[in-house]
Write an enzyme that holds these catalytic residues in place. Structure first.
Site, PDB file in Angstrom:
ATOM      1  N   VAL A 185       1.587   0.563  -6.185  1.00  0.00           N
ATOM      2  CA  VAL A 185       1.449  -0.721  -6.879  1.00  0.00           C
ATOM      3  C   VAL A 185       2.095  -0.674  -8.273  1.00  0.00           C
ATOM      4  O   VAL A 185       2.595  -1.680  -8.774  1.00  0.00           O
ATOM      5  CB  VAL A 185      -0.045  -1.161  -6.934  1.00  0.00           C
ATOM      6  CG1 VAL A 185      -0.870  -0.212  -7.801  1.00  0.00           C
ATOM      7  CG2 VAL A 185      -0.196  -2.578  -7.426  1.00  0.00           C
TER       8      VAL A 185
ATOM      9  N   ASP B  89       0.857  -1.188   0.000  1.00  0.00           N
ATOM     10  CA  ASP B  89       0.000   0.000   0.000  1.00  0.00           C
ATOM     11  C   ASP B  89       0.890   1.234   0.000  1.00  0.00           C
ATOM     12  O   ASP B  89       1.915   1.246   0.686  1.00  0.00           O
ATOM     13  CB  ASP B  89      -0.900   0.002   1.259  1.00  0.00           C
ATOM     14  CG  ASP B  89      -2.193   0.765   1.039  1.00  0.00           C
ATOM     15  OD1 ASP B  89      -2.109   1.972   0.736  1.00  0.00           O
ATOM     16  OD2 ASP B  89      -3.274   0.170   1.164  1.00  0.00           O
TER      17      ASP B  89
ATOM     18  N   TYR C  54     -12.245   6.316 -13.181  1.00  0.00           N
ATOM     19  CA  TYR C  54     -12.453   5.105 -12.373  1.00  0.00           C
ATOM     20  C   TYR C  54     -13.093   4.008 -13.215  1.00  0.00           C
ATOM     21  O   TYR C  54     -12.575   2.892 -13.316  1.00  0.00           O
ATOM     22  CB  TYR C  54     -13.330   5.443 -11.170  1.00  0.00           C
ATOM     23  CG  TYR C  54     -13.458   4.315 -10.173  1.00  0.00           C
ATOM     24  CD1 TYR C  54     -12.345   3.851  -9.478  1.00  0.00           C
ATOM     25  CD2 TYR C  54     -14.693   3.721  -9.908  1.00  0.00           C
ATOM     26  CE1 TYR C  54     -12.454   2.811  -8.554  1.00  0.00           C
ATOM     27  CE2 TYR C  54     -14.809   2.694  -8.992  1.00  0.00           C
ATOM     28  CZ  TYR C  54     -13.699   2.243  -8.317  1.00  0.00           C
ATOM     29  OH  TYR C  54     -13.807   1.219  -7.401  1.00  0.00           O
TER      30      TYR C  54
END
Ligand code: UDP
Length: 336
Positions: free
Chosen positions: A81, A55, A168
């Site tokens: 990531v 994270d 998104y």
């Protein structure tokens, strides 16, 4: 120390999912300090897995995993990531990293797209090299402003590709297409749950990160006006965290779910105004309801068809909104 409500809930998940699929396995959880990711870490450790939580703490919170850091079978890696590389041999990858809150992802649209696109490339490669099972957290947002309710997986969606939510929606749609390509070209063993609105302890409530559910609870506990957007007639279907986690674990463990795209959510559809009333009832607050502008492209209705989940793994969400809300309100009232 883990909170009592969370410990009880985790025991319930453990009684539904068979531990043996994960015992002694090496598992990577991206977004491991986030809402759903941290619950996965708790459950996987409870099953005897060796867990690496990744994270960058951009939307996740270290307080979600502080109670785990002293465990020998847990490792936290602070990294984006998109930049993560590893020579460790993972058996399972839960790829949960992402920006889920509309206000937050609309403030960081480029990072949101990068996480879904580049992050998923990296995870697909890592899974391919390790011959790992990859679960990718997709979303009900791939359906956009859905015209079929309850929405089955076969529906292609109605998404504005250049609208405020597109970073998104389209990012997740790209990642779904990418993993389908990896499964076709490289035989990648993956699953794509499309996760509908999930709530419960650890759902972020602050600033841009707050969601309708967590904001309403916080506003009610402070006896402040509850901020409903538009006329509040838009709907969502809220799934308690343990039900979502159970669905994700069962899909990951089941060979029948290989390369399947599956809705995970609760089928009890409520209007946002009804949700505000239910939160008022659960908190016994004196809040009024304040109507604000409806954000652009806010989906009018959202409710999953969960027949595929039930057929594949023989299970569907069980927690009622009333009971889940009670547990969530209790948790938030102990925290504030
Ligand atoms: N919403 C609201 N008040 C708020 C936050 C959200 O009325 O303070 C509405 C939002 O416009 C949407 C629904 O509640 O229609 C669910 O919002 P959420 O933040 O959970 O995200 P979404 O489901 O839209 O991704």
């Amino acid at each position: 120390m883990m909170d009592e409500i969370i410990s009880e809930d985790i025991e319930k998940v453990k009684s539904t999912v068979k531990a043996k699929a994960f015992a002694g396995k090496k598992v990577l959880v991206t977004g491991g300090a986030g809402f759903i990711g941290s619950w996965l870490c708790d459950v996987l450790l409870g099953f005897g897995a060796d867990v690496v939580a990744l994270d960058d703490l951009s939307t996740g919170r270290s307080k979600n995993i502080d109670h785990l850091t002293k465990k020998a079978s847990f490792k936290f890696v602070k990294s984006d990531v998109c930049a993560f590389q590893s020579n460790e041999k993972f058996d399972f990858i839960f790829h949960m990293a992402g920006h889920a809150s509309p206000d937050e992802y609309q403030t960081h649209p480029i990072e949101t797209l990068q996480t879904s696109a580049l992050g998923s490339f990296g995870m697909a490669e890592l899974a391919r090299k390790n011959d790992a099972t990859l679960l990718f957290a997709s979303t009900s947002e791939v359906y956009g402003d859905a015209e079929i309710i309850p929405t089955p997986e076969s529906y292609w969606g109605k998404v504005n590709p250049i609208g405020p939510r597109s970073c998104y929606d389209e990012g997740k749609r790209f990642a779904e297409a990418l993993l389908m390509a990896y499964s076709k070209q490289h035989g990648l063993n993956m699953r794509i749950p499309r996760i509908f609105n999930t709530y419960g302890p650890r759902l972020r409530e602050d600033g841009l990160y707050g969601r309708a559910m967590s904001r309403f609870i916080l506003q009610a506990l402070a006896n402040q006006p509850i901020t409903v957007y538009g006329d509040g007639k838009q709907t969502r279907s809220f799934c308690y965290i343990t039900d979502t986690i159970t669905g994700l674990m069962l899909l990951t463990a089941s060979p029948k779910a290989k390369c399947e795209v599956v809705n995970v959510g609760n089928t009890q559809e409520v209007t946002i105004l009804e949700l505000a009333e239910k939160v008022k009832e659960a908190t016994k607050c004196k809040s009024t309801i304040e109507f604000n502008l409806l954000p652009k492209d806010d989906p009018k209705r959202r409710c999953p068809d969960t027949a595929k989940l039930e057929k594949l793994v023989g299970w569907k969400p069980t927690m009622s909104l009333k009971e889940g809300l009670k547990r969530t309100v209790t948790w938030f009232s102990q925290k504030t």
